[in-house]
Write a protein that holds these residues in place. Sequence first.
Motif, PDB file in Angstrom:
ATOM      1  N   LEU A  49      -0.161 -45.853  18.690  1.00 38.95           N
ATOM      2  CA  LEU A  49      -1.473 -45.229  18.657  1.00 38.95           C
ATOM      3  C   LEU A  49      -1.260 -43.816  18.168  1.00 38.95           C
ATOM      4  N   GLU A  50      -1.771 -43.500  16.989  1.00 41.18           N
ATOM      5  CA  GLU A  50      -1.492 -42.208  16.384  1.00 41.18           C
ATOM      6  C   GLU A  50      -2.725 -41.354  16.122  1.00 41.18           C
ATOM      7  N   VAL A  51      -3.903 -41.979  15.936  1.00 42.93           N
ATOM      8  CA  VAL A  51      -5.103 -41.210  15.631  1.00 42.93           C
ATOM      9  C   VAL A  51      -6.304 -41.839  16.324  1.00 42.93           C
ATOM     10  N   ILE A  52      -7.118 -41.003  16.923  1.00 43.99           N
ATOM     11  CA  ILE A  52      -8.394 -41.421  17.491  1.00 43.99           C
ATOM     12  C   ILE A  52      -9.478 -40.667  16.736  1.00 43.99           C
ATOM     13  N   VAL A  53     -10.408 -41.400  16.123  1.00 45.58           N
ATOM     14  CA  VAL A  53     -11.528 -40.770  15.436  1.00 45.58           C
ATOM     15  C   VAL A  53     -12.530 -40.361  16.509  1.00 45.58           C
ATOM     16  N   LEU A  54     -12.758 -39.066  16.616  1.00 45.94           N
ATOM     17  CA  LEU A  54     -13.619 -38.525  17.657  1.00 45.94           C
ATOM     18  C   LEU A  54     -14.985 -38.185  17.061  1.00 45.94           C
ATOM     19  N   PRO A  55     -16.056 -38.778  17.583  1.00 43.44           N
ATOM     20  CA  PRO A  55     -17.379 -38.515  17.009  1.00 43.44           C
ATOM     21  C   PRO A  55     -17.914 -37.144  17.417  1.00 43.44           C
ATOM     22  N   VAL A  56     -18.232 -36.336  16.420  1.00 41.38           N
ATOM     23  CA  VAL A  56     -18.798 -35.006  16.653  1.00 41.38           C
ATOM     24  C   VAL A  56     -19.960 -34.787  15.691  1.00 41.38           C
ATOM     25  N   SER A  57     -20.860 -33.899  16.061  1.00 41.14           N
ATOM     26  CA  SER A  57     -22.026 -33.630  15.216  1.00 41.14           C
ATOM     27  C   SER A  57     -21.773 -32.524  14.197  1.00 41.14           C
ATOM     28  N   ASP A  58     -20.782 -31.666  14.456  1.00 38.88           N
ATOM     29  CA  ASP A  58     -20.485 -30.546  13.567  1.00 38.88           C
ATOM     30  C   ASP A  58     -18.968 -30.392  13.500  1.00 38.88           C
ATOM     31  N   VAL A  59     -18.391 -30.819  12.390  1.00 38.92           N
ATOM     32  CA  VAL A  59     -16.934 -30.825  12.238  1.00 38.92           C
ATOM     33  C   VAL A  59     -16.353 -29.417  12.362  1.00 38.92           C
ATOM     34  N   ASP A  60     -16.980 -28.425  11.743  1.00 32.80           N
ATOM     35  CA  ASP A  60     -16.446 -27.061  11.808  1.00 32.80           C
ATOM     36  C   ASP A  60     -16.461 -26.509  13.234  1.00 32.80           C
ATOM     37  N   ARG A  61     -17.550 -26.742  13.959  1.00 32.83           N
ATOM     38  CA  ARG A  61     -17.640 -26.280  15.347  1.00 32.83           C
ATOM     39  C   ARG A  61     -16.585 -26.977  16.208  1.00 32.83           C
ATOM     40  N   ALA A  62     -16.426 -28.279  16.025  1.00 36.72           N
ATOM     41  CA  ALA A  62     -15.434 -29.028  16.798  1.00 36.72           C
ATOM     42  C   ALA A  62     -14.016 -28.586  16.453  1.00 36.72           C
ATOM     43  N   LYS A  63     -13.751 -28.358  15.163  1.00 34.23           N
ATOM     44  CA  LYS A  63     -12.424 -27.885  14.757  1.00 34.23           C
ATOM     45  C   LYS A  63     -12.104 -26.570  15.451  1.00 34.23           C
ATOM     46  N   GLU A  64     -13.038 -25.639  15.422  1.00 35.18           N
ATOM     47  CA  GLU A  64     -12.825 -24.338  16.064  1.00 35.18           C
ATOM     48  C   GLU A  64     -12.576 -24.508  17.563  1.00 35.18           C
ATOM     49  N   PHE A  65     -13.353 -25.364  18.209  1.00 35.15           N
ATOM     50  CA  PHE A  65     -13.198 -25.606  19.645  1.00 35.15           C
ATOM     51  C   PHE A  65     -11.812 -26.145  19.959  1.00 35.15           C
ATOM     52  N   TYR A  66     -11.409 -27.226  19.291  1.00 38.07           N
ATOM     53  CA  TYR A  66     -10.123 -27.855  19.602  1.00 38.07           C
ATOM     54  C   TYR A  66      -8.934 -26.975  19.207  1.00 38.07           C
ATOM     55  N   GLN A  67      -9.067 -26.222  18.143  1.00 38.05           N
ATOM     56  CA  GLN A  67      -7.981 -25.335  17.720  1.00 38.05           C
ATOM     57  C   GLN A  67      -7.898 -24.102  18.612  1.00 38.05           C
ATOM     58  N   ASP A  68      -9.001 -23.404  18.792  1.00 39.11           N
ATOM     59  CA  ASP A  68      -8.963 -22.110  19.471  1.00 39.11           C
ATOM     60  C   ASP A  68      -9.015 -22.201  20.995  1.00 39.11           C
ATOM     61  N   LYS A  69      -9.792 -23.113  21.532  1.00 40.73           N
ATOM     62  CA  LYS A  69      -9.947 -23.177  22.986  1.00 40.73           C
ATOM     63  C   LYS A  69      -8.997 -24.158  23.658  1.00 40.73           C
ATOM     64  N   VAL A  70      -8.723 -25.289  22.993  1.00 42.95           N
ATOM     65  CA  VAL A  70      -7.844 -26.282  23.607  1.00 42.95           C
ATOM     66  C   VAL A  70      -6.403 -26.117  23.135  1.00 42.95           C
ATOM     67  N   CYS A 121      -0.027 -38.435  19.232  1.00 45.70           N
ATOM     68  CA  CYS A 121      -1.340 -38.955  18.883  1.00 45.70           C
ATOM     69  C   CYS A 121      -2.264 -37.786  18.561  1.00 45.70           C
ATOM     70  N   SER A 122      -3.062 -37.949  17.520  1.00 50.07           N
ATOM     71  CA  SER A 122      -3.970 -36.913  17.051  1.00 50.07           C
ATOM     72  C   SER A 122      -5.414 -37.363  17.208  1.00 50.07           C
ATOM     73  N   ILE A 123      -6.322 -36.396  17.050  1.00 45.98           N
ATOM     74  CA  ILE A 123      -7.730 -36.727  16.916  1.00 45.98           C
ATOM     75  C   ILE A 123      -8.125 -36.428  15.480  1.00 45.98           C
ATOM     76  N   ALA A 124      -9.091 -37.182  14.979  1.00 39.15           N
ATOM     77  CA  ALA A 124      -9.616 -36.947  13.636  1.00 39.15           C
ATOM     78  C   ALA A 124     -11.115 -36.716  13.753  1.00 39.15           C
ATOM     79  N   LEU A 125     -11.554 -35.610  13.188  1.00 40.93           N
ATOM     80  CA  LEU A 125     -12.972 -35.298  13.094  1.00 40.93           C
ATOM     81  C   LEU A 125     -13.367 -35.633  11.675  1.00 40.93           C
ATOM     82  N   VAL A 126     -14.379 -36.461  11.494  1.00 40.97           N
ATOM     83  CA  VAL A 126     -14.712 -36.913  10.146  1.00 40.97           C
ATOM     84  C   VAL A 126     -16.164 -36.621   9.804  1.00 40.97           C
TER      85      VAL A 126
END
Length: 146
Positions: free
Chosen positions: A5-26, A52-57
């Motif tokens: 299991l290497e990637v989970i596609v995570l459903p988000v409404s705003d890829v840029d906002r989610a990227k910032e959250f997971y990178q900066d806060k988590v 294992c990674s998450i993918a925001l698409v």
Amino acid sequence: MEMTLEVIVLPVSDVDRAKEFYQDKVGFHVDLDGEVMPGVRIVQLTPPGSGCSIALVDGLEIPTGTPRPGTYHGMQLVVADAKAAYEELTARGLDVSEPQVFSPQDGATFMYFTDPDGNGWAIQEYRQRDAKPLHRLLSELAGQQQ
């Protein structure tokens, strides 16, 4: 046949906002951020030390169905020291619950947070990870099966 299991596609409404959250806060590492085919952007992030990674698409139709943002719950991260993780994450501005000890045994302490869309995560303290990282345990198990 081996499977990983290497990637989970995570459903988000705003890829840029989610990227910032997971990178900066988590504290996830950004592995990829780009258009992988015309009109399809993928941002792949990996927790430090994880296999294992998450993918925001954005723009990708998933043949088996497209999940709605905020509908994923039960994803779990593991840390060796919940108190230290809590301090680091709250210092980054993450709204994470305080560690809850459900029993004194190793693996029974948890914290929880949600991303901006409401996808829910648990963080489990597993103190053995300090001395026995998961990749080492898996290598040992593979060696025993030969």
